[in-house]
Design a protein around this motif. Structure first.
Motif, PDB file in Angstrom:
ATOM      1  N   SER A  19     -73.244  32.253  47.255  1.00 47.67           N
ATOM      2  CA  SER A  19     -73.637  33.254  46.349  1.00 47.67           C
ATOM      3  C   SER A  19     -74.912  34.311  47.022  1.00 47.67           C
ATOM      4  O   SER A  19     -75.163  35.431  47.136  1.00 47.67           O
ATOM      5  CB  SER A  19     -74.167  33.027  44.966  1.00 47.67           C
ATOM      6  N   TYR A  20     -75.632  33.472  47.794  1.00 50.03           N
ATOM      7  CA  TYR A  20     -76.857  34.010  48.431  1.00 50.03           C
ATOM      8  C   TYR A  20     -76.133  34.943  49.698  1.00 50.03           C
ATOM      9  O   TYR A  20     -76.639  36.132  49.850  1.00 50.03           O
ATOM     10  CB  TYR A  20     -77.745  32.759  48.782  1.00 50.03           C
ATOM     11  N   PHE A  21     -75.489  34.223  50.534  1.00 47.98           N
ATOM     12  CA  PHE A  21     -74.818  34.861  51.472  1.00 47.98           C
ATOM     13  C   PHE A  21     -74.013  36.091  51.155  1.00 47.98           C
ATOM     14  O   PHE A  21     -74.113  37.131  51.794  1.00 47.98           O
ATOM     15  CB  PHE A  21     -74.149  34.072  52.609  1.00 47.98           C
ATOM     16  N   SER A  22     -73.275  35.920  50.118  1.00 51.95           N
ATOM     17  CA  SER A  22     -72.406  37.242  49.569  1.00 51.95           C
ATOM     18  C   SER A  22     -73.369  38.288  49.233  1.00 51.95           C
ATOM     19  O   SER A  22     -72.794  39.445  49.466  1.00 51.95           O
ATOM     20  CB  SER A  22     -71.535  36.674  48.352  1.00 51.95           C
ATOM     21  N   THR A  23     -74.236  38.156  48.659  1.00 50.17           N
ATOM     22  CA  THR A  23     -75.184  39.170  47.972  1.00 50.17           C
ATOM     23  C   THR A  23     -75.975  39.721  49.255  1.00 50.17           C
ATOM     24  O   THR A  23     -76.112  40.796  49.316  1.00 50.17           O
ATOM     25  CB  THR A  23     -76.584  38.609  47.015  1.00 50.17           C
ATOM     26  N   LEU A  24     -76.441  38.832  50.072  1.00 51.58           N
ATOM     27  CA  LEU A  24     -77.159  39.314  51.432  1.00 51.58           C
ATOM     28  C   LEU A  24     -76.046  40.366  52.124  1.00 51.58           C
ATOM     29  O   LEU A  24     -76.601  41.344  52.744  1.00 51.58           O
ATOM     30  CB  LEU A  24     -77.379  38.132  52.451  1.00 51.58           C
ATOM     31  N   ARG A  25     -74.712  39.879  52.353  1.00 53.14           N
ATOM     32  CA  ARG A  25     -74.086  40.625  53.077  1.00 53.14           C
ATOM     33  C   ARG A  25     -73.181  41.776  52.168  1.00 53.14           C
ATOM     34  O   ARG A  25     -72.619  42.721  52.709  1.00 53.14           O
ATOM     35  CB  ARG A  25     -72.826  39.667  53.778  1.00 53.14           C
ATOM     36  N   ASN A  26     -73.639  41.835  51.107  1.00 53.58           N
ATOM     37  CA  ASN A  26     -72.951  42.805  50.148  1.00 53.58           C
ATOM     38  C   ASN A  26     -71.614  42.875  50.123  1.00 53.58           C
ATOM     39  O   ASN A  26     -70.758  43.848  50.409  1.00 53.58           O
ATOM     40  CB  ASN A  26     -73.359  44.241  50.311  1.00 53.58           C
ATOM     41  N   LYS A  27     -70.888  41.637  50.240  1.00 56.78           N
ATOM     42  CA  LYS A  27     -69.607  41.424  50.230  1.00 56.78           C
ATOM     43  C   LYS A  27     -69.041  40.545  49.396  1.00 56.78           C
ATOM     44  O   LYS A  27     -69.444  39.549  49.232  1.00 56.78           O
ATOM     45  CB  LYS A  27     -69.052  40.941  51.761  1.00 56.78           C
ATOM     46  N   SER A  28     -67.762  41.047  48.724  1.00 59.47           N
ATOM     47  CA  SER A  28     -67.048  39.869  47.969  1.00 59.47           C
ATOM     48  C   SER A  28     -66.450  38.519  48.700  1.00 59.47           C
ATOM     49  O   SER A  28     -65.855  38.873  49.685  1.00 59.47           O
ATOM     50  CB  SER A  28     -65.814  40.520  47.109  1.00 59.47           C
ATOM     51  N   THR A  29     -66.528  37.538  47.901  1.00 57.76           N
ATOM     52  CA  THR A  29     -66.244  36.369  48.405  1.00 57.76           C
ATOM     53  C   THR A  29     -65.305  35.485  47.698  1.00 57.76           C
ATOM     54  O   THR A  29     -65.812  35.341  46.320  1.00 57.76           O
ATOM     55  CB  THR A  29     -67.227  35.277  48.804  1.00 57.76           C
ATOM     56  N   THR A  30     -64.191  35.390  47.929  1.00 55.76           N
ATOM     57  CA  THR A  30     -63.079  34.282  46.819  1.00 55.76           C
ATOM     58  C   THR A  30     -63.186  33.012  47.653  1.00 55.76           C
ATOM     59  O   THR A  30     -63.021  32.744  48.591  1.00 55.76           O
ATOM     60  CB  THR A  30     -61.779  34.842  47.082  1.00 55.76           C
ATOM     61  N   LEU A  31     -63.463  32.176  46.804  1.00 57.79           N
ATOM     62  CA  LEU A  31     -63.471  30.694  46.923  1.00 57.79           C
ATOM     63  C   LEU A  31     -62.053  30.153  46.572  1.00 57.79           C
ATOM     64  O   LEU A  31     -61.451  30.522  45.677  1.00 57.79           O
ATOM     65  CB  LEU A  31     -64.603  30.030  46.289  1.00 57.79           C
ATOM     66  N   LEU A  32     -61.528  29.598  47.660  1.00 57.40           N
ATOM     67  CA  LEU A  32     -59.999  28.578  47.432  1.00 57.40           C
ATOM     68  C   LEU A  32     -60.361  27.305  47.356  1.00 57.40           C
ATOM     69  O   LEU A  32     -60.877  26.635  48.068  1.00 57.40           O
ATOM     70  CB  LEU A  32     -59.356  29.092  48.324  1.00 57.40           C
ATOM     71  N   VAL A  33     -59.835  26.558  46.281  1.00 59.43           N
ATOM     72  CA  VAL A  33     -60.143  25.187  45.782  1.00 59.43           C
ATOM     73  C   VAL A  33     -58.858  24.442  45.481  1.00 59.43           C
ATOM     74  O   VAL A  33     -58.004  25.021  44.565  1.00 59.43           O
ATOM     75  CB  VAL A  33     -61.197  25.196  44.781  1.00 59.43           C
ATOM     76  N   SER A  34     -58.518  23.471  45.772  1.00 57.51           N
ATOM     77  CA  SER A  34     -57.539  22.624  45.373  1.00 57.51           C
ATOM     78  C   SER A  34     -58.416  21.364  44.601  1.00 57.51           C
ATOM     79  O   SER A  34     -59.155  20.804  45.309  1.00 57.51           O
ATOM     80  CB  SER A  34     -56.442  22.079  46.371  1.00 57.51           C
ATOM     81  N   THR A  35     -57.778  20.969  43.456  1.00 60.37           N
ATOM     82  CA  THR A  35     -58.547  19.547  42.937  1.00 60.37           C
ATOM     83  C   THR A  35     -57.650  18.715  42.430  1.00 60.37           C
ATOM     84  O   THR A  35     -56.371  19.055  42.097  1.00 60.37           O
ATOM     85  CB  THR A  35     -59.563  20.237  41.532  1.00 60.37           C
ATOM     86  N   THR A  36     -57.978  17.325  42.427  1.00 60.38           N
ATOM     87  CA  THR A  36     -57.393  16.178  41.855  1.00 60.38           C
ATOM     88  C   THR A  36     -58.094  15.865  40.389  1.00 60.38           C
ATOM     89  O   THR A  36     -57.741  14.805  40.049  1.00 60.38           O
ATOM     90  CB  THR A  36     -57.341  15.111  42.935  1.00 60.38           C
ATOM     91  N   GLY A  37     -59.018  16.773  40.230  1.00 56.20           N
ATOM     92  CA  GLY A  37     -59.575  16.426  38.728  1.00 56.20           C
ATOM     93  C   GLY A  37     -61.047  16.885  38.678  1.00 56.20           C
ATOM     94  O   GLY A  37     -61.436  17.339  37.402  1.00 56.20           O
ATOM     95  N   ASP A  38     -62.095  16.644  39.515  1.00 59.98           N
ATOM     96  CA  ASP A  38     -63.644  16.625  39.415  1.00 59.98           C
ATOM     97  C   ASP A  38     -63.755  17.757  40.280  1.00 59.98           C
ATOM     98  O   ASP A  38     -64.781  18.760  39.833  1.00 59.98           O
ATOM     99  CB  ASP A  38     -64.193  15.451  39.853  1.00 59.98           C
ATOM    100  N   THR A  39     -63.562  18.090  41.300  1.00 56.52           N
ATOM    101  CA  THR A  39     -63.946  19.261  42.248  1.00 56.52           C
ATOM    102  C   THR A  39     -63.789  20.757  41.502  1.00 56.52           C
ATOM    103  O   THR A  39     -64.625  21.480  41.456  1.00 56.52           O
ATOM    104  CB  THR A  39     -63.130  19.346  43.613  1.00 56.52           C
ATOM    105  N   GLY A  40     -62.675  21.014  41.196  1.00 48.57           N
ATOM    106  CA  GLY A  40     -62.396  21.990  40.322  1.00 48.57           C
ATOM    107  C   GLY A  40     -63.377  22.290  39.399  1.00 48.57           C
ATOM    108  O   GLY A  40     -64.006  23.532  39.102  1.00 48.57           O
ATOM    109  N   PRO A  41     -63.414  21.733  38.151  1.00 46.54           N
ATOM    110  CA  PRO A  41     -64.298  21.918  37.078  1.00 46.54           C
ATOM    111  C   PRO A  41     -65.861  22.115  37.637  1.00 46.54           C
ATOM    112  O   PRO A  41     -66.376  22.891  37.106  1.00 46.54           O
ATOM    113  CB  PRO A  41     -64.533  20.628  36.142  1.00 46.54           C
ATOM    114  N   ALA A  42     -66.338  21.409  38.595  1.00 49.65           N
ATOM    115  CA  ALA A  42     -67.774  21.561  38.997  1.00 49.65           C
ATOM    116  C   ALA A  42     -67.717  22.876  39.849  1.00 49.65           C
ATOM    117  O   ALA A  42     -68.852  23.602  39.654  1.00 49.65           O
ATOM    118  CB  ALA A  42     -67.961  20.262  40.082  1.00 49.65           C
TER     119      ALA A  42
END
Length: 556
Positions: free
Chosen positions: A174-197
């Motif tokens: 979030s810090y770097f996205s704001t610093l560069r004024n650029k939208s960032t999309t995070l891509l995630v695959s989860t087996t249960g815990d990574t996704g909710p966090a």
């Protein structure tokens, strides 16, 4: 004079020995008796901390480039160009710190002050770890249960250890996205815990430039875990279920990330991500260097708390502490291994795995061979190919980039890699493992409750069962002290836990109010990637990749 010469000299830590051997030796000796001086040297020496791919030693990247992509451009994983050392004086000083203070000190070692200054890094840490968000004032309580020291890593907002590693990573992005004024999309695959966090951490930043598309295998996570994602009401969060195994989404995500790196190769941040309308992509599963970097913190913290309870001076190598870790993608155990390599007196790193046992097979026989996922009651560690084995291999080979590239190319093309005897022996010096069936896991969960009044989740129960097989015991203190990492709260797994300890035992558990309220929240229907009969998994993954880009284009 030597000290001030160093402070006035801009250098990379990796070139210190070659350029200023005599001065460095003098200052090192001086610093041994002066912890403040040692600390200043350590921080300054890492001022220019850079990162390299496990598969390429010729190119260096900034911390921003490394964390803002996930994978290196060549498909390898990022590692620090050099690992800092942690000495006895540092451990003694760190033993007096709170968990957030320790997190700051460790993260500072790996993040150049030229990229994130002290005040901004402190804000990132404080936003990640707050007693308003965590339900324990120590953040990670380490409890003595019988002869075991159980480090409870699940007191964050989504009740699992991923909160500890994920929240600072998301804050940094979030810090770097704001610093560069650029939208960032995070891509995630989860087996249960990574996704909710990840979903919760992104939602908490409230940064309109940061959004997330998270995928989970349909029918292979608990209802609680699903609801943690599908009840989030945020324009920055989209959730997808897909018909496949836990690792099946890794391929499409990696393709997008590597394409992003290639498309951005001539920009200021060559691995920040490609543009989909001025957009960057970033992967935040544990292949991202930020995850094991932050997860080192709870290994150091647990070591210090165990040493404290044993009245052992921090850094005393005559009293190494073993760890037993529920293991899936190996990001957690990799964090522990890096901490050990830096000088923390960690003994054996023991992996508890379920019947999806590639980690056990490579630790026991050197066979890193992919097999089809089987459903278990500990779904969050159902992994076919753990990303972070590549980082372990990098250090085991003496940081031989060419050998790692050759090994991983073999693995990528044949789905099989067999270690030679020399590498296997090196691996077995530091790592042990045990394979746990569902029946053994249930028995361990029930025994801990009936004999010690301790309720664990299924994944921690895998670690408890593994500890027993590996010769540890609740009632045996003759071996090295052992810490069990409790990676999730039992509240996330009602069916399994109540089935093991009975409804009366389940009803005795006191859960946080936020966990109780989850059932009352409305769910938003996730997108669905369907597996069509008669097509190959590769063909479906190609379709899913296009589905992914379409969702991003239409919703973010």
């Amino acid at each position: 004079q030597a000290f001030f010469f160093l402070l006035a000299t801009d250098f990379h830590a990796s070139t210190v020995d070659k350029k200023i051997v005599k001065i460095g030796s003098f200052v090192s000796n001086l610093a041994t008796s002066n912890s403040t001086l040692h600390h200043l040297l350590l921080i300054h020496g890492l001022k220019g901390m850079k990162y390299k791919s496990t598969r390429d030693g010729d190119h260096e990247f900034s911390f921003e480039q490394a964390i803002c992509s996930g994978y290196a451009p060549d498909g390898g994983l990022f590692v620090p160009s050099t690992l800092p050392s942690i000495d006895v004086e540092t451990l003694i000083a760190w033993s007096k710190l709170t968990f957030p203070e320790l997190a700051y000190e460790i993260m500072r070692l790996f993040i150049s002050a030229d990229e994130i200054n002290d005040s901004d890094l402190l804000a990132i840490v404080n936003n990640s770890f707050s007693t308003d968000i965590f339900d324990d004032d120590t953040f990670v309580p380490v409890k003595k249960i019988g002869s075991y020291f159980i480090a409870e890593l699940f007191h964050g907002p989504t009740f699992c250890f991923k909160d500890i590693g994920m929240r600072p990573v998301i804050q940094i992005l979030s810090y770097f996205s704001t610093l560069r004024n650029k939208s960032t999309t995070l891509l995630v695959s989860t087996t249960g815990d990574t996704g909710p966090a990840a979903v919760r951490a992104v939602s908490d930043t409230a940064n309109p430039r940061l959004n997330i598309l998270v995928h989970y295998p349909n029918g292979q996570i608990s209802e609680f875990q699903r609801r943690q994602m599908t009840t989030i009401d945020s324009k920055c969060v989209k959730v997808v279920k897909f018909d496949g195994g836990g690792d099946d989404m890794d391929g499409p995500i990696k393709e997008i990330l590597l394409s992003a790196a290639s498309n951005d190769i001539n920009t200021q941040n060559c691995v920040e991500g490609s543009d989909l309308g001025e957009r960057s992509f970033c992967g935040i599963n544990s292949y991202n260097i930020g995850r094991p970097m932050v997860q080192m913190v709870h290994f150091v913290w647990t070591y210090l708390r165990v040493a404290e309870q044993l009245n052992v001076t921090p850094g005393d190598r005559s009293c190494a502490i073993d760890f037993v870790v529920p293991t899936g993608a190996m990001g957690n155990i990799t964090g522990g291994y890096i901490a050990k390599k830096m000088g923390v007196p960690i003994g054996a790193l023991c992996a508890g795995v379920n019947i999806n046992d590639i980690t056990h097979r490579v630790f026991q026989s050197g066979e890193f061979h992919k097999k089809k996922i089987q459903k278990t009651l500990s779904d969050a560690i159902n992994i076919e190919v753990p990303y972070n084995f590549e980082r372990l291999l990098f250090y085991l080979t003496g940081e031989d980039h060419s050998l790692v590239k050759a090994c991983m190319t073999t693995m990528d093309t044949t789905k099989k890699l067999t270690l030679d005897l020399a590498l296997l022996e090196l691996l077995q010096r530091d790592f042990r493992s045990a394979r746990i069936t569902d029946d053994k896991m249930i028995l361990a969960l029930r025994s801990a409750y009936e004999e010690h009044n301790y309720v664990s989740d299924p994944h921690t129960a895998v670690a408890l069962a593994a500890a027993e097989i590996l010769g540890y015991s609740f009632d045996n203190e003759k071996r090295n002290p052992v810490a069990i990492l409790a990676t999730a709260s039992p509240c996330k797994f009602c069916d399994v836990v109540s089935g093991a300890i009975g409804e009366d035992g389940w009803n005795e558990i006191i859960f946080p109010d936020s966990a109780k309220d989850l059932d009352n929240r409305a769910e938003f229907e996730p997108f669905h990637y369907i597996y069509r009969e008669g097509v190959t998994i590769e063909e479906m993954q190609s379709e899913w990749k296009e589905n992914m880009l379409e969702i991003i284009q239409n919703n973010f």
